[in-house]
Design a protein around this motif. Structure first.
Motif, PDB file in Angstrom:
ATOM      1  N   VAL A 213      89.319  59.365 -24.550  1.00 26.70           N
ATOM      2  CA  VAL A 213      90.533  58.972 -25.277  1.00 26.70           C
ATOM      3  C   VAL A 213      91.786  59.073 -24.407  1.00 26.70           C
ATOM      4  CG1 VAL A 213      91.388  61.180 -26.233  1.00 26.70           C
ATOM      5  CG2 VAL A 213      91.478  59.096 -27.631  1.00 26.70           C
ATOM      6  N   SER A 214      91.655  59.559 -23.181  1.00 19.75           N
ATOM      7  CA  SER A 214      92.844  59.797 -22.349  1.00 19.75           C
ATOM      8  C   SER A 214      93.687  58.543 -22.100  1.00 19.75           C
ATOM      9  CB  SER A 214      92.439  60.455 -21.027  1.00 19.75           C
ATOM     10  OG  SER A 214      91.509  59.667 -20.331  1.00 19.75           O
ATOM     11  N   PRO A 215      93.105  57.336 -21.909  1.00 18.17           N
ATOM     12  CA  PRO A 215      93.970  56.162 -21.746  1.00 18.17           C
ATOM     13  C   PRO A 215      94.812  55.884 -22.991  1.00 18.17           C
ATOM     14  CG  PRO A 215      91.753  55.678 -20.968  1.00 18.17           C
ATOM     15  CD  PRO A 215      91.680  56.979 -21.705  1.00 18.17           C
ATOM     16  N   HIS A 216      94.261  56.116 -24.160  1.00 20.69           N
ATOM     17  CA  HIS A 216      94.991  55.886 -25.406  1.00 20.69           C
ATOM     18  C   HIS A 216      96.064  56.962 -25.607  1.00 20.69           C
ATOM     19  CE1 HIS A 216      91.898  52.915 -26.335  1.00 20.69           C
ATOM     20  NE2 HIS A 216      91.041  53.815 -25.881  1.00 20.69           N
ATOM     21  N   LEU A 217      95.778  58.162 -25.133  1.00 22.03           N
ATOM     22  CA  LEU A 217      96.781  59.226 -25.153  1.00 22.03           C
ATOM     23  C   LEU A 217      97.934  58.887 -24.216  1.00 22.03           C
ATOM     24  CD1 LEU A 217      97.694  62.060 -26.019  1.00 22.03           C
ATOM     25  CD2 LEU A 217      96.252  62.994 -24.214  1.00 22.03           C
ATOM     26  N   ALA A 218      97.603  58.355 -23.038  1.00 20.25           N
ATOM     27  CA  ALA A 218      98.639  57.963 -22.080  1.00 20.25           C
ATOM     28  C   ALA A 218      99.495  56.838 -22.645  1.00 20.25           C
ATOM     29  CB  ALA A 218      97.992  57.534 -20.761  1.00 20.25           C
ATOM     30  N   PHE A 219      98.882  55.933 -23.393  1.00 18.66           N
ATOM     31  CA  PHE A 219      99.632  54.840 -24.014  1.00 18.66           C
ATOM     32  C   PHE A 219     100.680  55.381 -24.980  1.00 18.66           C
ATOM     33  CE2 PHE A 219      99.881  52.158 -27.875  1.00 18.66           C
ATOM     34  CZ  PHE A 219     100.576  51.079 -27.345  1.00 18.66           C
ATOM     35  N   LEU A 220     100.305  56.418 -25.745  1.00 19.68           N
ATOM     36  CA  LEU A 220     101.255  57.009 -26.692  1.00 19.68           C
ATOM     37  C   LEU A 220     102.367  57.775 -25.988  1.00 19.68           C
ATOM     38  CD1 LEU A 220      98.804  58.412 -29.395  1.00 19.68           C
ATOM     39  CD2 LEU A 220     100.274  56.404 -29.605  1.00 19.68           C
ATOM     40  N   GLY A 221     102.055  58.349 -24.840  1.00 22.59           N
ATOM     41  CA  GLY A 221     103.022  59.196 -24.146  1.00 22.59           C
ATOM     42  C   GLY A 221     102.681  60.656 -24.348  1.00 22.59           C
ATOM     43  N   HIS A 222     102.882  61.486 -23.308  1.00 19.42           N
ATOM     44  CA  HIS A 222     102.403  62.872 -23.359  1.00 19.42           C
ATOM     45  C   HIS A 222     103.174  63.731 -24.358  1.00 19.42           C
ATOM     46  CE1 HIS A 222     105.801  63.262 -20.588  1.00 19.42           C
ATOM     47  NE2 HIS A 222     105.769  64.549 -20.799  1.00 19.42           N
ATOM     48  N   ARG A 223     104.310  63.245 -24.864  1.00 19.23           N
ATOM     49  CA  ARG A 223     105.055  64.021 -25.861  1.00 19.23           C
ATOM     50  C   ARG A 223     104.873  63.488 -27.273  1.00 19.23           C
ATOM     51  NH1 ARG A 223     110.782  65.096 -22.620  1.00 19.23           N
ATOM     52  NH2 ARG A 223     109.849  66.295 -20.902  1.00 19.23           N
ATOM     53  N   HIS A 224     103.962  62.576 -27.452  1.00 17.80           N
ATOM     54  CA  HIS A 224     103.694  62.097 -28.815  1.00 17.80           C
ATOM     55  C   HIS A 224     102.988  63.213 -29.577  1.00 17.80           C
ATOM     56  CE1 HIS A 224     102.220  59.760 -32.188  1.00 17.80           C
ATOM     57  NE2 HIS A 224     102.895  58.722 -31.768  1.00 17.80           N
ATOM     58  N   PRO A 225     103.478  63.571 -30.762  1.00 17.46           N
ATOM     59  CA  PRO A 225     102.879  64.698 -31.505  1.00 17.46           C
ATOM     60  C   PRO A 225     101.386  64.543 -31.755  1.00 17.46           C
ATOM     61  CG  PRO A 225     104.991  64.082 -32.478  1.00 17.46           C
ATOM     62  CD  PRO A 225     104.676  63.036 -31.448  1.00 17.46           C
ATOM     63  N   ALA A 226     100.908  63.309 -31.920  1.00 23.60           N
ATOM     64  CA  ALA A 226      99.481  63.113 -32.179  1.00 23.60           C
ATOM     65  C   ALA A 226      98.626  63.573 -31.005  1.00 23.60           C
ATOM     66  CB  ALA A 226      99.204  61.633 -32.471  1.00 23.60           C
ATOM     67  N   GLY A 227      99.213  63.560 -29.813  1.00 19.08           N
ATOM     68  CA  GLY A 227      98.455  63.950 -28.634  1.00 19.08           C
ATOM     69  C   GLY A 227      98.356  65.442 -28.415  1.00 19.08           C
ATOM     70  N   PHE A 228      99.200  66.226 -29.106  1.00 18.10           N
ATOM     71  CA  PHE A 228      99.195  67.673 -28.873  1.00 18.10           C
ATOM     72  C   PHE A 228      97.855  68.300 -29.266  1.00 18.10           C
ATOM     73  CE2 PHE A 228     104.105  67.931 -29.478  1.00 18.10           C
ATOM     74  CZ  PHE A 228     104.270  67.329 -28.249  1.00 18.10           C
ATOM     75  N   GLU A 229      97.278  67.822 -30.376  1.00 18.00           N
ATOM     76  CA  GLU A 229      96.023  68.407 -30.850  1.00 18.00           C
ATOM     77  C   GLU A 229      94.897  68.193 -29.844  1.00 18.00           C
ATOM     78  OE1 GLU A 229      95.744  70.134 -33.688  1.00 18.00           O
ATOM     79  OE2 GLU A 229      97.865  69.828 -34.193  1.00 18.00           O
ATOM     80  N   VAL A 230      94.775  66.967 -29.312  1.00 21.02           N
ATOM     81  CA  VAL A 230      93.679  66.683 -28.394  1.00 21.02           C
ATOM     82  C   VAL A 230      93.902  67.364 -27.049  1.00 21.02           C
ATOM     83  CG1 VAL A 230      94.541  64.531 -27.332  1.00 21.02           C
ATOM     84  CG2 VAL A 230      92.096  64.844 -27.700  1.00 21.02           C
ATOM     85  N   ARG A 231      95.146  67.516 -26.631  1.00 23.87           N
ATOM     86  CA  ARG A 231      95.430  68.236 -25.390  1.00 23.87           C
ATOM     87  C   ARG A 231      95.056  69.722 -25.542  1.00 23.87           C
ATOM     88  NH1 ARG A 231     101.547  66.944 -24.075  1.00 23.87           N
ATOM     89  NH2 ARG A 231     101.136  68.420 -22.371  1.00 23.87           N
ATOM     90  N   ARG A 232      95.336  70.281 -26.713  1.00 21.88           N
ATOM     91  CA  ARG A 232      94.971  71.683 -26.956  1.00 21.88           C
ATOM     92  C   ARG A 232      93.458  71.846 -26.971  1.00 21.88           C
ATOM     93  NH1 ARG A 232      96.679  72.123 -31.766  1.00 21.88           N
ATOM     94  NH2 ARG A 232      98.859  72.347 -31.144  1.00 21.88           N
ATOM     95  N   ALA A 233      92.766  70.892 -27.581  1.00 28.43           N
ATOM     96  CA  ALA A 233      91.303  70.965 -27.630  1.00 28.43           C
ATOM     97  C   ALA A 233      90.709  70.902 -26.231  1.00 28.43           C
ATOM     98  CB  ALA A 233      90.755  69.829 -28.491  1.00 28.43           C
ATOM     99  N   GLY A 234      91.239  70.022 -25.389  1.00 28.78           N
ATOM    100  CA  GLY A 234      90.738  69.926 -24.018  1.00 28.78           C
ATOM    101  C   GLY A 234      90.942  71.212 -23.239  1.00 28.78           C
ATOM    102  N   ALA A 235      92.124  71.810 -23.391  1.00 29.83           N
ATOM    103  CA  ALA A 235      92.392  73.079 -22.706  1.00 29.83           C
ATOM    104  C   ALA A 235      91.508  74.194 -23.250  1.00 29.83           C
ATOM    105  CB  ALA A 235      93.866  73.444 -22.866  1.00 29.83           C
TER     106      ALA A 235
END
Length: 476
Positions: A213-235
């Motif tokens: 899903v990383s390309p779709h996350l990059a499309f949204l931008g790293h500060r898009h709130p929807a991306g925070f959950e998946v970034r936390r899960a990856g970490a």
């Protein structure tokens, strides 16, 4: 008026051609013509070029931007398709002319997944079909209660297969193909699935999803709130695999972005670096952080479930600090609270029971833990399955407790070795070399094989936790 008659010889029908400029009102006929024209052979040749254009002119725009890149308007641009060879899309035709409008698709609970991209995206017929399959597969990604552990063995394996197939389809979709709103929904779904996989001890599968899903996350931008959950899960997955430096770097960046957007970091983001400190053996530093986080959550309404999770991990830390009685008593309170809130057979309740008895075995108190571990092993086998990673962990510490309770009994030691060898085999097959649970099993086996006393079991450090390596995404 003379119309140019452009034709295409079809690889699967030699001598038969179609008029690409013919005026046709019948949508079924148009769809049939496109199916005949966009053959697998032609799509294979053009796929990589189309994706490159989509990424180059899609991700360069902000989410929801309707501006088209020059290649979409039929203008020459670096990286545009070469249309001079036989079977190309047409020398002067804009790629946008080949895009078919996409209707919304109704999802579960009345939600509508927006399929129309926010910008004009050049899609091959293949990309469109893959995107359709991603949306169609959405309804199959249900995990009851968000917890794979509570499913039967058969349902769990079936869900894993569906998730793996969906992940492959998602990885074939260029960034932006779902638009801004749709991409946010996809990212949110991946975050929930990744968390469920991590809880079920399948961190590699979680990382594979995050990677897809990383390309779709990059499309949204790293500060898009929807991306925070998946970034936390990856970490979180990296931390559970013992790759603490990578995890902490990602968590630090996530915390900074959450503070910029929300004014403060999510307490779940604050918890993960503290757990990484425990894994690194920086216990005093972690203890101060856990006390501060507990105080914060105690004052936060509606944070009871997360507070119990923090207290459970803090109890483990107390045991590691040598404060055994305090650790066991704190675990007892967590077990009572989780039993009342979730039920006695819930995986989180069973997990707290396991940790409470494991810390006793690690302190050499196996005789005290023996009966509790036997009951827990039976409960975990009944609820989770007899080969579930959590069940195997309880069985491992049950046999180690037997050795501690009956020191010098060669038959007990021999049985423990046999059982741990089998557990080691299953863990190697399931998790791969280097997984923390496997390293813990191997360390205990070494002591048993050497005839060393196991009155106390030390924490097993992760061999590569101080290396700044990147963990590979290994398909299950």
């Amino acid at each position: 008026m003379n119309e140019t008659h452009e034709t295409s010889n079809l690889p699967d029908a030699p001598g038969q051609d179609i008029n690409l400029h013919e005026c046709v009102d019948d949508l079924a006929t148009i769809d049939q013509m496109l199916d005949r024209y966009f053959t697998p052979e032609r799509l294979d040749r053009q796929w990589e070029q189309i994706v490159e254009i989509a990424r180059g002119y899609g991700t360069g725009q902000s989410g929801g931007d309707n501006t088209s890149g020059p290649a979409l308007l039929g203008e020459e641009a670096p990286g545009s398709l070469n249309t001079s060879h036989p079977g190309a899309l047409g020398e002067s035709r804009p790629l946008l002319a080949l895009v078919t409008p996409l209707a919304g698709t109704v999802l579960a609970a009345g939600a509508v997944f927006p399929r129309r991209a926010g910008f004009s995206l050049a899609q091959s017929r293949y990309v469109s079909r893959i995107a359709d399959r991603v949306v169609e597969g959405w309804g199959s990604l249900t995990v009851p209660g968000g917890d794979l552990r509570m499913m039967s063995d058969g349902d769990r394996e079936e869900t894993r297969a569906v998730v793996a197939e969906w992940r492959e389809l998602l990885g074939a979709c260029p960034a932006g193909v779902f638009g801004a709103e749709g991409s946010a929904m996809v990212v949110g779904t991946v975050a929930a699935l990744a968390e469920a996989l991590i809880a079920d001890r399948d961190e590699h599968a979680a990382l594979n999803l995050v990677h897809a899903v990383s390309p779709h996350l990059a499309f949204l931008g790293h500060r898009h709130p929807a991306g925070f959950e998946v970034r936390r899960a990856g970490a979180g997955a990296l931390s559970e695999l013992g790759l603490y430096r990578q995890a902490k770097t990602r968590l630090r960046e996530l915390s900074e972005d959450e503070q910029r957007v929300f004014g403060s970091a999510d307490p779940r983001t604050a918890l993960l670096p503290l757990w990484a400190l425990v894994g690194q053996g920086r216990l005093a530093e972690a203890h101060d952080g856990f006390r501060s986080l507990e105080d914060r959550l105690t004052r936060s309404p509606g944070a009871d479930t997360l507070l119990l999770h923090v207290q459970c991990r803090h109890s483990w830390l107390l045991g590691r600090l040598g404060r055994l009685v305090e650790s066991v008593n704190n675990y007892a309170r967590v077990i009572v609270s989780r039993t009342n809130e979730l039920g006695e057979d819930h995986a989180d309740t069973l997990d707290a029971r396991h940790s409470q008895q494991k810390i006793l075995v690690m302190d050499g108190q196996g005789a005290q833990a023996l009966s509790f571990l036997q009951a827990l092993a039976d409960d975990r086998a009944r609820v989770l399955g007899d080969r579930h990673p959590d069940t195997l962990e309880t069985l491992k510490y049950l046999h180690l407790a037997h050795v501690q309770a009956e020191p010098g009994d060669d038959r007990v030691v021999a049985r423990a070795i046999r059982e741990l060898v089998e557990i080691d085999r299953i863990q190697r097959e399931r998790h791969g070399q280097g997984h923390p649970m496997l390293q813990d099993t191997a360390a205990s086996l070494c002591k048993l094989f050497r005839g060393e006393p196991i009155s106390r079991l030390r924490h097993v450090p992760i061999a590569d936790e101080e290396q700044s390596q990147t963990i590979p995404f290994v398909a299950p």
